[in-house]
Design an enzyme around this catalytic site. Structure first.
Site, PDB file in Angstrom:
ATOM      1  N   ASP A 207       0.814  -1.218   0.000  1.00 61.03           N
ATOM      2  CA  ASP A 207       0.000   0.000   0.000  1.00 61.03           C
ATOM      3  C   ASP A 207       0.848   1.269   0.000  1.00 61.03           C
ATOM      4  O   ASP A 207       0.307   2.369  -0.068  1.00 61.03           O
ATOM      5  CB  ASP A 207      -0.934  -0.011   1.217  1.00 61.03           C
ATOM      6  CG  ASP A 207      -1.998   1.066   1.169  1.00 61.03           C
ATOM      7  OD1 ASP A 207      -2.555   1.305   0.080  1.00 61.03           O
ATOM      8  OD2 ASP A 207      -2.269   1.695   2.214  1.00 61.03           O
ATOM      9  N   SER A 231      -6.583   5.483  -0.131  1.00 59.71           N
ATOM     10  CA  SER A 231      -6.905   4.184  -0.728  1.00 59.71           C
ATOM     11  C   SER A 231      -8.391   3.912  -0.542  1.00 59.71           C
ATOM     12  O   SER A 231      -8.948   4.168   0.525  1.00 59.71           O
ATOM     13  CB  SER A 231      -6.093   3.073  -0.068  1.00 59.71           C
ATOM     14  OG  SER A 231      -4.706   3.325  -0.154  1.00 59.71           O
ATOM     15  N   GLN A 281      -5.449  -1.702  -6.955  1.00 62.86           N
ATOM     16  CA  GLN A 281      -6.038  -0.779  -5.995  1.00 62.86           C
ATOM     17  C   GLN A 281      -6.706   0.376  -6.718  1.00 62.86           C
ATOM     18  O   GLN A 281      -6.186   0.877  -7.711  1.00 62.86           O
ATOM     19  CB  GLN A 281      -4.975  -0.225  -5.043  1.00 62.86           C
ATOM     20  CG  GLN A 281      -5.528   0.704  -3.972  1.00 62.86           C
ATOM     21  CD  GLN A 281      -4.453   1.263  -3.061  1.00 62.86           C
ATOM     22  OE1 GLN A 281      -3.947   2.364  -3.279  1.00 62.86           O
ATOM     23  NE2 GLN A 281      -4.078   0.508  -2.042  1.00 62.86           N
TER      24      GLN A 281
END
Length: 288
Positions: A207, A231, A281
């Protein structure tokens, strides 16, 4: 093992407070909310503790619902959705202030033989040892900004070596703008042989740079007064065993952005060129 990695491993050692209920904490942080990779990693630890040891996670799908508060613990509730002969499914909800901040579904699979192929070779990039550290490049990028230099200089649990430009560098030099973002990473200490730990650490690292990949495509960077983001969701597929204390190449690209959202996808390769993990993502990018 540096102090930041020791602290991360401690953060991943969740406290079990009831059957299928776990509690985790966050490190002290002055600049950002609870890091999304931390919540995903802790949720995966919680799920993994309820699964037989002969089954390894092969995929996870997660949503970031609310910002995490680093000042209070996070409670992880695990739901045992399915225990089949070959697959086990778990759903995890992370809770703070009585509300869900994160949800994840994870699937675990027994080891089975099958057909195998890898369509794309690992990108041809410089070796990680030939590249400067993340800290040295960040310190150069931030100049006299004391707060950000302090953030950049602090010890980190994972050693990132960027092949591509940092968003802050591309913000200053438009020739560095790109939809591709390659970076090597590893945890710079000999880690236990627990396969779940290495998967969890890859989830944590995954991430760090995906939203940056979308920003890099536009020559934008965090810290600019008109840029905010987060995110939104995160999916990972784990293809083969790997070690997070060996170098992994995180080859990323952003194929699309629009409507205050951006998409980034990545592939993690072992140093021998084997595809180990695939990641996708979607993120929120707002420009005022």
């Amino acid at each position: 093992m540096n102090s930041a990695l020791k602290e991360l491993l401690d953060l991943l050692d969740l406290e079990q407070i009831e059957l299928d209920i776990f509690r985790g904490r966050s490190p002290e942080e002055r600049i950002q909310r609870v890091f999304g990779g931390q919540v995903a990693a802790q949720a995966l630890v919680a799920a993994g503790r309820t699964v037989p040891p002969d089954r390894m996670v092969h995929s996870l799908h997660a949503y970031f619902i609310r910002p995490g508060d680093p000042a209070i613990p996070i409670v992880y509730n695990v739901e045992r959705v399915r225990d089949g002969r070959s697959f086990t499914t778990r759903r995890v909800v992370a809770i703070q202030h009585g509300k869900a901040i994160f949800t994840m579904s994870a699937s675990f699979h027994v080891d089975e033989p099958g057909v195998a192929h890898q369509a794309r070779p690992m990108p041809d990039v410089p070796a990680p040892e030939s590249l400067p550290t993340f800290q040295s490049r960040m310190l150069a990028a931030f100049g006299d900004d004391t707060l950000w230099r302090e953030w950049a200089a602090k010890p980190r649990p994972v050693d990132f070596r960027y092949v591509s430009a940092l968003p802050w560098e591309a913000q200053r030099d438009p020739s560095l703008v790109s939809t591709e973002n390659n970076a090597w990473f590893r945890y710079d200490a000999e880690l236990p042989d627990d396969p779940l730990l290495h998967v969890v650490l890859a989830a944590y690292a995954s991430d760090f740079t995906l939203v940056d990949t979308v920003l890099l495509a536009h020559g934008m960077a965090w810290g600019a007064t008109n840029v905010s983001g987060a995110s939104l969701d995160h999916a990972m597929w784990f293809h083969r065993p790997f070690r997070a204390d060996d170098w992994l190449l995180y080859a990323q690209e952003s194929p699309w952005s629009g409507g205050a959202r951006g998409l980034a996808r990545g592939e993690m390769y072992t140093s021998s060129g084997q595809l180990a993990v695939s990641v996708v993502q979607e993120c929120l990018i707002r420009v005022s």
